[in-house]
Design an enzyme around this catalytic site. Structure first.
Site, short mmCIF file in Angstrom:
data_model
loop_
_atom_site.label_atom_id
_atom_site.label_comp_id
_atom_site.label_asym_id
_atom_site.label_seq_id
_atom_site.Cartn_x
_atom_site.Cartn_y
_atom_site.Cartn_z
N PHE A 149 0.86 -1.18 0.00
CA PHE A 149 0.00 0.00 0.00
C PHE A 149 0.90 1.23 0.00
O PHE A 149 1.58 1.51 0.99
CB PHE A 149 -0.93 0.05 1.21
CG PHE A 149 -1.83 1.25 1.18
CD1 PHE A 149 -3.00 1.24 0.44
CD2 PHE A 149 -1.49 2.41 1.85
CE1 PHE A 149 -3.82 2.36 0.38
CE2 PHE A 149 -2.29 3.54 1.81
CZ PHE A 149 -3.47 3.51 1.06
N ASP A 234 9.55 2.89 1.76
CA ASP A 234 8.36 3.66 2.08
C ASP A 234 8.13 3.59 3.58
O ASP A 234 7.56 2.63 4.10
CB ASP A 234 7.16 3.11 1.30
CG ASP A 234 5.87 3.88 1.58
OD1 ASP A 234 5.82 4.63 2.58
OD2 ASP A 234 4.90 3.71 0.82
N LYS A 263 3.07 11.49 6.77
CA LYS A 263 2.23 11.34 7.96
C LYS A 263 2.79 12.06 9.18
O LYS A 263 2.54 13.23 9.37
CB LYS A 263 1.97 9.86 8.23
CG LYS A 263 1.12 9.19 7.14
CD LYS A 263 0.55 7.89 7.58
CE LYS A 263 -0.22 7.19 6.45
NZ LYS A 263 -1.39 7.94 5.97
#
Length: 408
Positions: A149, A234, A263
């Site tokens: 994801f 990531d 984030k």
């Protein structure tokens, strides 16, 4: 851990219905309407308090309304919020230098969202492949893992194998090769002369907090080095303290060529992301080849600098390790007692619920009724990611509620 008085006429149903009627249904939120939050606690419009065990998918690693982050934001709001990259502002260079130093890299390319950072990394890897490695134009390949994801853009969902993310959004961009997550041998076999990068999550978050076998990240690093291929990590969810280390790759003392961050980098205040790499990688970009109007804006950089400062002491990482041990011990004891399996690292866990207990959604709804907020994924799994500032007492209370729900 006590709830405040609830309004005589609850506002939640009305406001939830309004949101449901006037937005596209791309989310299925729990019926909670939050009005205020502080630390690890949120309060809804009816005065009910909830312990936040999701932390905005790790965007709120430092909790809600962290005083130092609010001070940085307030101070910057009074001075300068946006210039665009047409000009340099006084926070930009310092943010890039401080984040680069934290990651041990030369250069930083600030963007906004995590998906935007992933798209940026893909472009950089391809440009590097053509300009530095000598891959023929249009032939660059990037290896990704099954279960990945990396965001919701059309490029990214094109190499997802989640039908909900992918179906109905094609056609998709070519140039991506899938291998099983955690399988170093499969990765080695998939590399050829046109491979420019391997992009993986050190821990797969959306897939259910899947942790690869010990030694996998080290093997990825070695394979990429041997084949002149970029290792792009990531760390949008896994990085910046969540797992008890600054970066999840640190658990194997591995340094990728490219960090993809987001984030928590925005401190739960503004969206901030970045691609961080050495000059021989990010240096391939030239003016006009990539950009973002809001990327690296003064407010984002001011908040991002304070985030880096909070992480520079190592205290929050140490707390995540300590409380992670507490959480793991409590969760592991549930295996065979309403829970099939638990995977955790630091303050991050995936909990597979026994179908006899109910779905992940049902468990999250039951937790909500007890004053705890968590999120389900893939039907039977719930994810726990408390803010790193949560107290041991509050975390223990939240885990008590989970125990009661799955053993009821």
């Amino acid at each position: 851990m006590t709830t405040t008085s609830v309004a005589s006429e609850p506002r939640t149903p009305e406001l939830a219905a309004l949101a449901d009627s006037r937005t596209a249904h791309n989310y299925h939120p729990l019926p909670v309407v939050v009005e205020h939050a502080e630390g690890a606690w949120m309060t809804d419009v009816d005065g009910r308090r909830f312990l936040d065990l999701l932390a905005g998918y790790s965007a709120l690693n430092f909790g809600h309304g962290h005083p130092a982050l609010l001070r940085a934001a307030h101070s910057q709001l009074d001075r300068l919020t946006l210039t665009s990259r047409a000009f340099v502002h006084d926070q930009f260079g310092a943010f890039c230098a401080e984040l680069g130093d934290l990651a041990g890299k030369d250069l930083v390319l600030p963007m906004n969202t995590g998906a935007e950072a992933v798209e940026t990394a893909i472009k950089v890897a391809r440009k590097w492949g053509y300009q530095v490695k000598g891959v023929a134009d249009g032939q660059a390949k990037i290896i990704v893992a099954h279960g990945n994801f990396h965001g919701r853009t059309t490029t990214v969902v094109g190499f997802s194998d989640d039908p909900d993310a992918k179906n109905g959004f094609g056609p998709f961009a070519p140039g991506f090769v899938h291998v099983p997550y955690g399988d170093a041998d499969a990765l080695r076999e998939a590399i050829d002369g046109d491979t420019v990068a391997v992009m993986i999550e050190p821990i797969q978050g959306e897939a259910g907090v899947l942790i690869p076998p010990d030694g996998y990240l080290r093997a990825v690093r070695d394979i990429c080095s041997e084949n002149d291929v970029l290792f792009m990590a990531d760390e949008i969810q896994a990085g910046l303290g969540r797992t008890g280390k600054t970066f999840a790759c640190d658990h194997e003392d591995v340094v990728p060529d490219v960090y993809i961050l987001g984030k928590a980098l925005g401190g739960g205040i503004v969206p901030v992301s970045a691609v961080v790499a050495d000059r021989d990688v990010l240096g391939v970009l030239r003016p006009g080849q990539h950009g973002s109007t809001f990327g690296g804006n003064p407010l984002a950089c001011a908040v991002g600098r304070e985030v880096v400062s909070l992480l520079s002491t190592g205290e929050l990482q140490a707390k995540a390790l300590e409380l992670g041990d507490l959480m793991r011990e409590r969760l592991d004891a549930l295996v065979g007692h309403g829970v099939h399996a638990v995977r955790s690292r630091g303050l991050w866990a995936g909990v597979d619920i026994d179908p006899a207990v109910g779905t992940g959604r049902a468990v999250c709804e039951a937790l909500m009724d007890r004053g705890v907020l968590a999120k389900d994924t893939h039907g039977s799994t719930i994810r726990l990611a408390p803010p790193l500032v949560v107290s041991a007492e509050d975390l223990s209370w939240g885990l008590d509620q989970l125990v009661d729900v799955v053993q009821a």
